[in-house]
Design a protein around this motif. Structure first.
Motif, PDB file in Angstrom:
ATOM      1  N   LEU A  36       0.808  -1.229   0.000  1.00  0.00           N
ATOM      2  CA  LEU A  36       0.000   0.000   0.000  1.00  0.00           C
ATOM      3  C   LEU A  36       0.842   1.280   0.000  1.00  0.00           C
ATOM      4  O   LEU A  36       0.774   2.080  -0.931  1.00  0.00           O
ATOM      5  CB  LEU A  36      -0.963  -0.005   1.173  1.00  0.00           C
ATOM      6  N   LEU A  37       1.612   1.508   1.011  1.00  0.00           N
ATOM      7  CA  LEU A  37       2.419   2.729   1.092  1.00  0.00           C
ATOM      8  C   LEU A  37       3.915   2.430   1.139  1.00  0.00           C
ATOM      9  O   LEU A  37       4.720   3.305   1.426  1.00  0.00           O
ATOM     10  CB  LEU A  37       2.023   3.536   2.338  1.00  0.00           C
ATOM     11  N   PHE A  38       4.295   1.209   0.862  1.00  0.00           N
ATOM     12  CA  PHE A  38       5.678   0.778   1.018  1.00  0.00           C
ATOM     13  C   PHE A  38       6.144   0.102  -0.256  1.00  0.00           C
ATOM     14  O   PHE A  38       5.440  -0.724  -0.821  1.00  0.00           O
ATOM     15  CB  PHE A  38       5.763  -0.194   2.214  1.00  0.00           C
ATOM     16  N   GLU A  39       7.322   0.461  -0.712  1.00  0.00           N
ATOM     17  CA  GLU A  39       7.901  -0.176  -1.895  1.00  0.00           C
ATOM     18  C   GLU A  39       9.277  -0.728  -1.524  1.00  0.00           C
ATOM     19  O   GLU A  39      10.072  -0.053  -0.885  1.00  0.00           O
ATOM     20  CB  GLU A  39       8.040   0.837  -3.035  1.00  0.00           C
ATOM     21  N   THR A  40       9.511  -1.970  -1.920  1.00  0.00           N
ATOM     22  CA  THR A  40      10.782  -2.609  -1.584  1.00  0.00           C
ATOM     23  C   THR A  40      11.839  -2.266  -2.623  1.00  0.00           C
ATOM     24  O   THR A  40      11.527  -1.808  -3.722  1.00  0.00           O
ATOM     25  CB  THR A  40      10.621  -4.135  -1.535  1.00  0.00           C
ATOM     26  N   ALA A  41      13.063  -2.541  -2.255  1.00  0.00           N
ATOM     27  CA  ALA A  41      14.162  -2.384  -3.209  1.00  0.00           C
ATOM     28  C   ALA A  41      14.073  -3.502  -4.251  1.00  0.00           C
ATOM     29  O   ALA A  41      13.585  -4.588  -3.955  1.00  0.00           O
ATOM     30  CB  ALA A  41      15.494  -2.458  -2.465  1.00  0.00           C
ATOM     31  N   PRO A  42      14.517  -3.239  -5.472  1.00  0.00           N
ATOM     32  CA  PRO A  42      14.455  -4.286  -6.498  1.00  0.00           C
ATOM     33  C   PRO A  42      15.405  -5.442  -6.202  1.00  0.00           C
ATOM     34  O   PRO A  42      16.566  -5.240  -5.862  1.00  0.00           O
ATOM     35  CB  PRO A  42      14.868  -3.574  -7.778  1.00  0.00           C
ATOM     36  N   HIS A  43      14.866  -6.632  -6.284  1.00  0.00           N
ATOM     37  CA  HIS A  43      15.639  -7.871  -6.150  1.00  0.00           C
ATOM     38  C   HIS A  43      15.148  -8.833  -7.217  1.00  0.00           C
ATOM     39  O   HIS A  43      14.093  -8.639  -7.808  1.00  0.00           O
ATOM     40  CB  HIS A  43      15.459  -8.506  -4.767  1.00  0.00           C
ATOM     41  N   GLY A  44      15.879  -9.915  -7.420  1.00  0.00           N
ATOM     42  CA  GLY A  44      15.501 -10.907  -8.418  1.00  0.00           C
ATOM     43  C   GLY A  44      14.189 -11.599  -8.057  1.00  0.00           C
ATOM     44  O   GLY A  44      13.834 -11.726  -6.878  1.00  0.00           O
ATOM     45  N   VAL A  45      13.482 -12.031  -9.087  1.00  0.00           N
ATOM     46  CA  VAL A  45      12.199 -12.722  -8.891  1.00  0.00           C
ATOM     47  C   VAL A  45      12.394 -13.952  -8.009  1.00  0.00           C
ATOM     48  O   VAL A  45      11.589 -14.221  -7.111  1.00  0.00           O
ATOM     49  CB  VAL A  45      11.592 -13.124 -10.260  1.00  0.00           C
ATOM     50  N   ALA A  46      13.459 -14.674  -8.236  1.00  0.00           N
ATOM     51  CA  ALA A  46      13.712 -15.894  -7.466  1.00  0.00           C
ATOM     52  C   ALA A  46      13.882 -15.578  -5.984  1.00  0.00           C
ATOM     53  O   ALA A  46      13.413 -16.324  -5.121  1.00  0.00           O
ATOM     54  CB  ALA A  46      14.947 -16.606  -7.992  1.00  0.00           C
ATOM     55  N   ILE A  47      14.534 -14.464  -5.669  1.00  0.00           N
ATOM     56  CA  ILE A  47      14.716 -14.081  -4.263  1.00  0.00           C
ATOM     57  C   ILE A  47      13.359 -13.875  -3.603  1.00  0.00           C
ATOM     58  O   ILE A  47      13.119 -14.356  -2.484  1.00  0.00           O
ATOM     59  CB  ILE A  47      15.565 -12.795  -4.156  1.00  0.00           C
ATOM     60  N   TRP A  48      12.456 -13.173  -4.273  1.00  0.00           N
ATOM     61  CA  TRP A  48      11.135 -12.915  -3.686  1.00  0.00           C
ATOM     62  C   TRP A  48      10.344 -14.208  -3.509  1.00  0.00           C
ATOM     63  O   TRP A  48       9.678 -14.399  -2.482  1.00  0.00           O
ATOM     64  CB  TRP A  48      10.337 -11.935  -4.541  1.00  0.00           C
ATOM     65  N   ILE A  49      10.427 -15.093  -4.474  1.00  0.00           N
ATOM     66  CA  ILE A  49       9.665 -16.340  -4.374  1.00  0.00           C
ATOM     67  C   ILE A  49      10.248 -17.235  -3.273  1.00  0.00           C
ATOM     68  O   ILE A  49       9.506 -17.779  -2.448  1.00  0.00           O
ATOM     69  CB  ILE A  49       9.635 -17.060  -5.737  1.00  0.00           C
TER      70      ILE A  49
END
Length: 100
Positions: A36-49
């Motif tokens: 909602l009001l928070f955006e994370t730093a970009p990381h690889g798709v695999a890291i998020w999964i």
């Protein structure tokens, strides 16, 4: 038999680690997640999964531990009630034996 089971579990874990490694190497595109009001730093798709699987596993373990604690507390209370009921029954039997 137990040795074979340990070997199979180790092989399964190694296979899953290898699968995660191949998955992460094939999914290098960086993305950021928007809450909602928070955006994370970009990381690889695999890291998020992989991170979501780890968090899900930890939440599952936590919920299982809570359920186990609740069950053990309930079991302990029921054992106390059973002991009291058995003592009352024994006392009742002793008083009826004396009267007959």
């Amino acid at each position: 038999m137990a040795g074979l089971q340990k070997i199979l579990i180790i092989l399964l874990v190694l296979f899953l680690v290898l699968l995660a490694l191949v998955f992460s190497l094939n999914n290098q595109m960086a993305v950021s997640l928007n809450f909602l009001l928070f955006e994370t730093a970009p990381h690889g798709v695999a890291i998020w999964i992989i991170l979501s699987f780890v968090v899900g596993a930890l939440v599952g373990v936590l919920l299982t531990m809570l359920a186990t604690v609740r069950t053990s507390v309930s079991r302990r209370q029921l054992k106390k009630r059973l002991t009291r009921a058995e003592l009352a029954l024994e006392k009742s039997r002793n008083t009826t034996d004396r009267t007959t």
